[in-house]
Design a protein around this motif. Structure first.
Motif, PDB file in Angstrom:
ATOM      1  N   SER A  40      13.275   8.999  -7.308  1.00 30.54           N
ATOM      2  CA  SER A  40      12.488   9.457  -5.546  1.00 30.54           C
ATOM      3  C   SER A  40      11.731   8.210  -5.438  1.00 30.54           C
ATOM      4  CB  SER A  40      12.563  10.832  -5.169  1.00 30.54           C
ATOM      5  OG  SER A  40      13.015  11.954  -5.566  1.00 30.54           O
ATOM      6  N   LEU A  41      11.187   7.815  -6.602  1.00 33.72           N
ATOM      7  CA  LEU A  41       9.707   6.910  -5.805  1.00 33.72           C
ATOM      8  C   LEU A  41      11.215   5.228  -5.598  1.00 33.72           C
ATOM      9  CD1 LEU A  41       6.436   7.617  -7.758  1.00 33.72           C
ATOM     10  CD2 LEU A  41       7.645   7.636  -5.235  1.00 33.72           C
ATOM     11  N   GLU A  42      11.620   5.470  -6.981  1.00 35.22           N
ATOM     12  CA  GLU A  42      12.555   3.726  -6.370  1.00 35.22           C
ATOM     13  C   GLU A  42      13.920   3.846  -5.922  1.00 35.22           C
ATOM     14  OE1 GLU A  42      15.207   3.908 -10.573  1.00 35.22           O
ATOM     15  OE2 GLU A  42      12.960   3.989 -11.821  1.00 35.22           O
ATOM     16  N   GLN A  43      13.903   4.727  -5.361  1.00 32.22           N
ATOM     17  CA  GLN A  43      15.066   4.854  -4.253  1.00 32.22           C
ATOM     18  C   GLN A  43      14.185   4.613  -2.734  1.00 32.22           C
ATOM     19  OE1 GLN A  43      17.974   5.455  -3.734  1.00 32.22           O
ATOM     20  NE2 GLN A  43      18.281   5.257  -1.538  1.00 32.22           N
ATOM     21  N   GLN A  44      12.614   4.603  -2.640  1.00 31.35           N
ATOM     22  CA  GLN A  44      11.187   4.254  -1.759  1.00 31.35           C
ATOM     23  C   GLN A  44      11.758   3.245  -2.024  1.00 31.35           C
ATOM     24  OE1 GLN A  44       8.319   6.619  -2.274  1.00 31.35           O
ATOM     25  NE2 GLN A  44       7.481   6.437   0.126  1.00 31.35           N
ATOM     26  N   THR A  45      11.687   3.493  -2.387  1.00 30.17           N
ATOM     27  CA  THR A  45      11.211   1.274  -2.792  1.00 30.17           C
ATOM     28  C   THR A  45      12.561   0.316  -1.975  1.00 30.17           C
ATOM     29  OG1 THR A  45       9.308   1.840  -4.632  1.00 30.17           O
ATOM     30  CG2 THR A  45      10.337  -0.585  -4.294  1.00 30.17           C
ATOM     31  N   LYS A  46      13.302   0.798  -2.717  1.00 33.22           N
ATOM     32  CA  LYS A  46      14.602   0.125  -2.237  1.00 33.22           C
ATOM     33  C   LYS A  46      14.536   0.393  -0.746  1.00 33.22           C
ATOM     34  CE  LYS A  46      17.237   0.833  -6.829  1.00 33.22           C
ATOM     35  NZ  LYS A  46      18.527   1.489  -6.957  1.00 33.22           N
ATOM     36  N   LEU A  47      14.398   1.393  -0.104  1.00 32.75           N
ATOM     37  CA  LEU A  47      14.772   1.411   1.272  1.00 32.75           C
ATOM     38  C   LEU A  47      13.411   0.870   2.052  1.00 32.75           C
ATOM     39  CD1 LEU A  47      15.271   5.284   1.572  1.00 32.75           C
ATOM     40  CD2 LEU A  47      16.626   3.521   2.368  1.00 32.75           C
ATOM     41  N   GLN A  48      11.903   0.930   1.726  1.00 26.33           N
ATOM     42  CA  GLN A  48      11.070   0.452   1.966  1.00 26.33           C
ATOM     43  C   GLN A  48      11.619  -1.503   2.461  1.00 26.33           C
ATOM     44  OE1 GLN A  48       8.076   1.337  -0.008  1.00 26.33           O
ATOM     45  NE2 GLN A  48       6.826   2.669   1.492  1.00 26.33           N
ATOM     46  N   ALA A  77       0.489  -1.162  -0.064  1.00 26.89           N
ATOM     47  CA  ALA A  77      -0.210  -0.422  -0.137  1.00 26.89           C
ATOM     48  C   ALA A  77       0.788   0.756   0.131  1.00 26.89           C
ATOM     49  CB  ALA A  77      -0.957   0.052   1.224  1.00 26.89           C
ATOM     50  N   SER A  78       2.029   1.202   0.714  1.00 25.21           N
ATOM     51  CA  SER A  78       3.078   2.450   0.637  1.00 25.21           C
ATOM     52  C   SER A  78       3.205   2.635  -0.775  1.00 25.21           C
ATOM     53  CB  SER A  78       3.799   2.925   2.124  1.00 25.21           C
ATOM     54  OG  SER A  78       4.644   1.649   2.044  1.00 25.21           O
ATOM     55  N   ASN A  79       3.851   1.533  -1.577  1.00 23.86           N
ATOM     56  CA  ASN A  79       4.453   2.049  -2.433  1.00 23.86           C
ATOM     57  C   ASN A  79       3.737   2.304  -3.344  1.00 23.86           C
ATOM     58  OD1 ASN A  79       6.455   0.787  -2.146  1.00 23.86           O
ATOM     59  ND2 ASN A  79       6.136  -1.860  -3.094  1.00 23.86           N
ATOM     60  N   ASP A  80       2.696   2.404  -3.346  1.00 27.09           N
ATOM     61  CA  ASP A  80       0.839   2.408  -4.400  1.00 27.09           C
ATOM     62  C   ASP A  80       0.779   4.100  -3.790  1.00 27.09           C
ATOM     63  OD1 ASP A  80      -0.955  -0.272  -4.569  1.00 27.09           O
ATOM     64  OD2 ASP A  80       0.959   0.147  -5.687  1.00 27.09           O
ATOM     65  N   GLU A  81       1.075   4.256  -2.521  1.00 26.32           N
ATOM     66  CA  GLU A  81       1.013   6.069  -2.473  1.00 26.32           C
ATOM     67  C   GLU A  81       2.156   7.036  -3.145  1.00 26.32           C
ATOM     68  OE1 GLU A  81       0.251   5.987   2.049  1.00 26.32           O
ATOM     69  OE2 GLU A  81      -1.177   4.269   1.736  1.00 26.32           O
ATOM     70  N   GLN A  82       1.055   7.864  -3.847  1.00 23.39           N
ATOM     71  CA  GLN A  82       2.684   9.512  -3.819  1.00 23.39           C
ATOM     72  C   GLN A  82       3.128   9.917  -2.414  1.00 23.39           C
ATOM     73  OE1 GLN A  82       1.574  11.277  -6.919  1.00 23.39           O
ATOM     74  NE2 GLN A  82       1.653   8.940  -8.218  1.00 23.39           N
ATOM     75  N   PRO A  83       4.190  10.933  -2.460  1.00 21.40           N
ATOM     76  CA  PRO A  83       4.120  11.837  -1.499  1.00 21.40           C
ATOM     77  C   PRO A  83       3.511  12.784  -1.397  1.00 21.40           C
ATOM     78  CG  PRO A  83       6.369  11.113  -1.820  1.00 21.40           C
ATOM     79  CD  PRO A  83       5.434  10.484  -3.283  1.00 21.40           C
ATOM     80  N   SER A  84       2.751  13.339  -0.381  1.00 19.61           N
ATOM     81  CA  SER A  84       1.819  14.734  -1.004  1.00 19.61           C
ATOM     82  C   SER A  84       2.491  15.639  -1.946  1.00 19.61           C
ATOM     83  CB  SER A  84       1.976  15.460   0.488  1.00 19.61           C
ATOM     84  OG  SER A  84       2.826  15.506   1.557  1.00 19.61           O
ATOM     85  N   VAL A 136       4.420  15.062  -4.471  1.00 19.45           N
ATOM     86  CA  VAL A 136       4.258  14.718  -6.092  1.00 19.45           C
ATOM     87  C   VAL A 136       2.381  15.121  -6.236  1.00 19.45           C
ATOM     88  CG1 VAL A 136       3.588  12.827  -7.340  1.00 19.45           C
ATOM     89  CG2 VAL A 136       5.344  13.202  -5.267  1.00 19.45           C
ATOM     90  N   SER A 137       1.622  14.972  -5.405  1.00 23.52           N
ATOM     91  CA  SER A 137       0.580  15.559  -6.301  1.00 23.52           C
ATOM     92  C   SER A 137       0.571  16.974  -6.164  1.00 23.52           C
ATOM     93  CB  SER A 137      -0.625  14.945  -4.813  1.00 23.52           C
ATOM     94  OG  SER A 137      -0.799  13.558  -4.490  1.00 23.52           O
ATOM     95  N   ALA A 138       1.090  17.733  -4.846  1.00 22.61           N
ATOM     96  CA  ALA A 138       1.104  19.220  -5.385  1.00 22.61           C
ATOM     97  C   ALA A 138       1.830  19.263  -6.407  1.00 22.61           C
ATOM     98  CB  ALA A 138       1.477  19.846  -4.112  1.00 22.61           C
ATOM     99  N   LEU A 139       2.778  19.263  -6.652  1.00 24.52           N
ATOM    100  CA  LEU A 139       3.648  19.220  -8.171  1.00 24.52           C
ATOM    101  C   LEU A 139       2.882  19.028  -9.438  1.00 24.52           C
ATOM    102  CD1 LEU A 139       6.239  20.057  -9.284  1.00 24.52           C
ATOM    103  CD2 LEU A 139       6.984  17.643  -9.008  1.00 24.52           C
ATOM    104  N   GLN A 140       1.822  17.762  -8.777  1.00 23.93           N
ATOM    105  CA  GLN A 140       1.392  17.576 -10.362  1.00 23.93           C
ATOM    106  C   GLN A 140      -0.675  18.500 -10.259  1.00 23.93           C
ATOM    107  OE1 GLN A 140       1.756  15.189 -12.512  1.00 23.93           O
ATOM    108  NE2 GLN A 140       0.013  15.769 -13.797  1.00 23.93           N
ATOM    109  N   THR A 141      -0.305  18.830  -9.109  1.00 26.31           N
ATOM    110  CA  THR A 141      -1.699  20.236  -9.487  1.00 26.31           C
ATOM    111  C   THR A 141      -1.385  21.174  -9.760  1.00 26.31           C
ATOM    112  OG1 THR A 141      -2.997  18.446  -7.177  1.00 26.31           O
ATOM    113  CG2 THR A 141      -3.220  20.973  -7.418  1.00 26.31           C
ATOM    114  N   SER A 142      -0.364  21.283  -9.581  1.00 26.60           N
ATOM    115  CA  SER A 142       0.948  22.900 -10.057  1.00 26.60           C
ATOM    116  C   SER A 142       0.305  22.953 -11.822  1.00 26.60           C
ATOM    117  CB  SER A 142       1.684  23.332  -9.126  1.00 26.60           C
ATOM    118  OG  SER A 142       2.755  24.335 -10.029  1.00 26.60           O
ATOM    119  N   LEU A 143       1.299  21.661 -12.185  1.00 26.91           N
ATOM    120  CA  LEU A 143       1.906  20.895 -13.486  1.00 26.91           C
ATOM    121  C   LEU A 143       0.240  21.193 -14.296  1.00 26.91           C
ATOM    122  CD1 LEU A 143       3.838  18.593 -13.739  1.00 26.91           C
ATOM    123  CD2 LEU A 143       4.907  20.750 -14.211  1.00 26.91           C
TER     124      LEU A 143
END
Length: 175
Positions: free
Chosen positions: A136-144, A17-24, A26-33
């Motif tokens: 960053s997401l790949e690094q997060q997955t490795k750390l998890q 579940a935490s792999n599927d979630e994006q950091p906030s 990322v969502s804010a950046l996507q909204t801005s884009l």
């Protein structure tokens, strides 16, 4: 699909579940884009509308010029020299109208070029940001994965046996 760790152990449901979630951010950046993309689309639409309006004005002016030219020819035939002077003034006015329309079109073209440059810059920036987010997401997955492995290894040595007194094993645990 089951995600595997480095040691070929499946991740827990919480880790998936935490792999599927994006950091906030990322969502804010996507909204801005998305907001920037919407603004650019609105600006493009406004420019297209202005260019259409200018084109319609030019067509209306051209129709009017043709109608008036036909009337002027008849009138010139009747009135001669006086008409030549009026025709000259009409030509000057028509030329001014066309110059005004042409200046408006040049201004619109300049605005379009500016928007195209900005759009290209935003698209380039967006690509860079997406690459950074992916890394960053790949690094997060490795750390998890590492965290799950460390937690699993730390639990392996924590065995409790109930209803046996401490030290009863003596020199041999297997006996």
């Amino acid at each position: 699909m089951q995600v595997q760790t480095e040691h070929s152990q499946p991740l827990t449901a919480n880790a998936k579940a935490s792999n599927d979630e994006q950091p906030s951010w990322v969502s804010a950046l996507q909204t801005s884009l998305d907001a920037m993309r919407d603004k650019l689309e609105k600006a493009q639409h406004n420019m297209d509308a202005k260019l259409d309006q200018i084109g319609r004005r030019m067509e209306e002016n051209l129709r009017g010029v043709r109608e008036e030219m036909g009337q002027l020819r008849e009138y010139i035939d009747k009135h001669g020299e006086d008409m030549k002077q009026r025709l000259d003034s009409f030509r000057e006015e028509t030329n001014r109208n066309f110059e005004t329309a042409e200046a408006e079109m040049r201004a619109q073209k300049k605005d379009m070029e500016i928007l195209e440059e900005r759009t290209a810059g935003v698209e380039e920036w967006s690509t860079d940001v997406q690459d950074i987010i992916t890394a960053s997401l790949e690094q997060q997955t490795k750390l998890q994965d590492k965290l799950s492995d460390i937690e699993g290894r730390s639990r392996r040595n924590n065995i409790r046996i109930w209803w046996l007194k401490e030290g009863i094993e003596g020199d041999s645990v297997s006996e």
